[in-house]
Enzyme design. Structure first.
Site, PDB file in Angstrom:
ATOM      1  N   PHE A 138       0.863  -1.183   0.000  1.00 49.56           N
ATOM      2  CA  PHE A 138       0.000   0.000   0.000  1.00 49.56           C
ATOM      3  C   PHE A 138       0.897   1.230   0.000  1.00 49.56           C
ATOM      4  O   PHE A 138       1.772   1.355   0.858  1.00 49.56           O
ATOM      5  CB  PHE A 138      -0.914   0.027   1.227  1.00 49.56           C
ATOM      6  N   ASP A 223       9.093   2.682   1.430  1.00 49.48           N
ATOM      7  CA  ASP A 223       7.910   3.335   1.979  1.00 49.48           C
ATOM      8  C   ASP A 223       7.862   2.951   3.454  1.00 49.48           C
ATOM      9  O   ASP A 223       7.441   1.850   3.810  1.00 49.48           O
ATOM     10  CB  ASP A 223       6.656   2.863   1.224  1.00 49.48           C
ATOM     11  N   LYS A 253       2.609   9.688   8.515  1.00 48.31           N
ATOM     12  CA  LYS A 253       1.906   9.186   9.692  1.00 48.31           C
ATOM     13  C   LYS A 253       2.485   9.708  11.020  1.00 48.31           C
ATOM     14  O   LYS A 253       2.185  10.829  11.381  1.00 48.31           O
ATOM     15  CB  LYS A 253       1.820   7.660   9.639  1.00 48.31           C
TER      16      LYS A 253
HETATM   17  C1  LIG Z   1      -0.875   5.284   5.123  1.00 41.11           C
HETATM   18  C2  LIG Z   1       0.126   4.852   4.131  1.00 41.11           C
HETATM   19  C3  LIG Z   1       0.334   5.569   2.935  1.00 41.11           C
HETATM   20  C4  LIG Z   1      -0.525   6.735   2.535  1.00 41.11           C
HETATM   21  O1  LIG Z   1      -0.456   7.804   3.418  1.00 41.11           O
HETATM   22  P1  LIG Z   1      -1.603   8.923   3.400  1.00 41.11           P
HETATM   23  O2  LIG Z   1      -1.157   9.899   4.452  1.00 41.11           O
HETATM   24  O3  LIG Z   1      -2.895   8.253   3.691  1.00 41.11           O
HETATM   25  O4  LIG Z   1      -1.602   9.537   2.062  1.00 41.11           O
HETATM   26  C5  LIG Z   1       1.332   5.129   2.083  1.00 41.11           C
HETATM   27  N1  LIG Z   1       2.094   4.064   2.390  1.00 41.11           N
HETATM   28  C6  LIG Z   1       1.929   3.367   3.529  1.00 41.11           C
HETATM   29  C7  LIG Z   1       2.822   2.202   3.826  1.00 41.11           C
HETATM   30  C8  LIG Z   1       0.930   3.717   4.431  1.00 41.11           C
HETATM   31  O5  LIG Z   1       0.742   3.000   5.537  1.00 41.11           O
END
Ligand SMILES: *Cc1c(COP(=O)(O)O)cnc(C)c1O
Length: 404
Positions: A138, A223, A253
């Site tokens: 994700f 990421d 986050k």
């Molecule tokens: C939450 C998340 C995102 C997206 O972040 P947003 O602030 O919702 O745009 C991307 N990568 C990972 C691994 C995430 O957990």
């Protein structure tokens, strides 16, 4: 617009994209959330790994209030001292030399993908455009981010596939070696998959990825939006592996403990194509976000915070193993890293989350029929015990329901 006239308007007037739990919270404190009616819930969700220091952390509240009385917004056409201070802290603590600040994780991913392609283009290697991602990933919800992750249910219906994105099986190094080539620009991977169901990539795979990227002149993007900033017990999850530093890394986050802020970190070489005018943001790196980010980073990078994550998560896994023994008809597997914990379930995960809510326990769902426990990094032994008791009763609830 006559063809839309027959569609019912939802009572809340909100676009129906969320599967919302029937709860509204008014106040938070540490690991507790309180509903409008004053009911207390134990928070093992933390805004989906966002409020890493818990709710209403006094130092963060103070930082936000102080900044709120001074200055909220100036354009990025001016120097923003808070950005320079937070960039210094982030680069001192990591592989990176430079930072671009965003308002969200998705935007940090967007910047990472653009940075990687532009790097090759600036070197006269414009045919290197392909980005390799992994199943179960994700990376956010922009067009580029959904195609980088390749989750079929997130790309369906949104028109033709964005060219230059490949999705490979998670952790399959042979498939990766076969796919990587002269048109590959970058590999993007979460060292620990979050939404995919708390799946940690083995440390040797990260080291292998780094070597493979070096061999092929490919940039490595991590990421760490969910697994970074202390969640696994090191400041960044890839630090558990040897010789596995990336070229580019996305964070967000926990960086603002719930205040919107993200960042794309890069080496000077990887960012060499990102010259004046090539990227930008109106709100990214605004003074409010930077004040909160600086205060949050101070606490997240504190060795005592990281030690707490390692200690508390060790105790949590030990207790969860016992719970799994007692409820092997409910919990199929306990996995994850640090306080990014996944329980792979036998009954439906949404049903289990509802049962846990009845016990005043909040957690996140996840792919592969998982639930994720993502408590604050400041969680205590007493709070782990309470979470286990609530999980025990939630297991009993779903077992009784299955028998009925
Ligand atoms: C939450 C998340 C995102 C997206 O972040 P947003 O602030 O919702 O745009 C991307 N990568 C990972 C691994 C995430 O957990």
């Amino acid at each position: 617009m006559s063809h839309t006239d027959t569609h019912a308007v939802p009572d809340d007037h909100l676009m129906g994209v969320y599967n919302r739990a029937p709860l509204a919270f008014e106040r938070g404190e540490g690991a507790r959330l309180y509903t409008v009616e004053g009911e207390a819930y134990l928070d093992c969700l933390a805004g989906i790994a966002t409020t890493g220091l818990g709710h209403a952390h006094p130092k963060l509240v103070a930082a936000l209030k102080t900044q709120a009385e001074k200055l909220w917004h100036v354009s990025n056409i001016f120097r923003i001292p808070g950005q320079e201070a937070l960039a210094k802290k982030l680069t001192d603590a990591t592989f990176a030399d430079v930072v671009f600040f965003t308002n969200s994780g998705t935007e940090a991913v967007e910047c990472a993908l653009k940075t990687a392609r532009k790097y090759h283009w600036a070197r006269g290697d414009g045919e290197r455009v392909d980005v390799i991602g992994f199943e179960g990933a994700f990376h956010g919800r922009s067009y580029a981010a959904v195609f980088a992750a390749g989750n079929p249910s997130y790309v369906e219906g949104f028109g033709p596939a964005l060219p230059g994105y490949l999705s490979l099986p998670f952790g399959d190094m042979d498939a990766l070696k076969a796919a990587i080539g002269p048109t590959t620009a970058a590999i993007i991977v979460e060292p620990v998959q979050g939404e995919g169901g708390a799946r940690a990539l083995p440390e040797v795979c990260l080291t292998g990825l780094r070597a493979l990227c070096d061999d092929h002149g490919v940039l490595l993007i991590y990421d760490e939006i969910q697994c970074g900033l202390g969640r696994t017990g090191k400041l960044f999850a890839h630090e558990w592996a040897n010789d596995a530093a990336p070229d580019i890394m996305c964070v967000a986050k926990a960086l603002g403990d719930g205040f919107p802020v993200g960042a794309c970190l890069a080496t000077a070489a990887a960012a060499s194509g990102m010259t004046v005018g090539s990227h930008g943001s109106t709100y990214g790196g605004n003074p409010l976000a930077m004040a909160v980010g600086l205060a949050a980073f101070e606490e997240l990078s504190n060795p005592a915070t990281l030690a707490n994550v390692r200690e508390i998560s060790g105790y949590f896994y030990q207790q969860l193993a016992g719970l799994q023994d007692r409820h092997s008809d409910v919990i199929a597997q306990v996995r994850g890293k640090g306080l990014l914990i996944g329980l792979k379930l036998i009954p439906n995960n949404r049903e289990f989350m509802a049962a846990a809510r009845e016990e005043r326990l909040l957690m996140a769902g996840g792919g592969d029929n998982c639930v994720r426990l993502l408590p604050s990094l400041l969680f205590t032994v007493e709070e782990v015990r309470e979470a286990i008791e609530k999980l025990e009763r939630a297991c009993e609830r779903v077992t009784r329901k299955a028998a009925a």
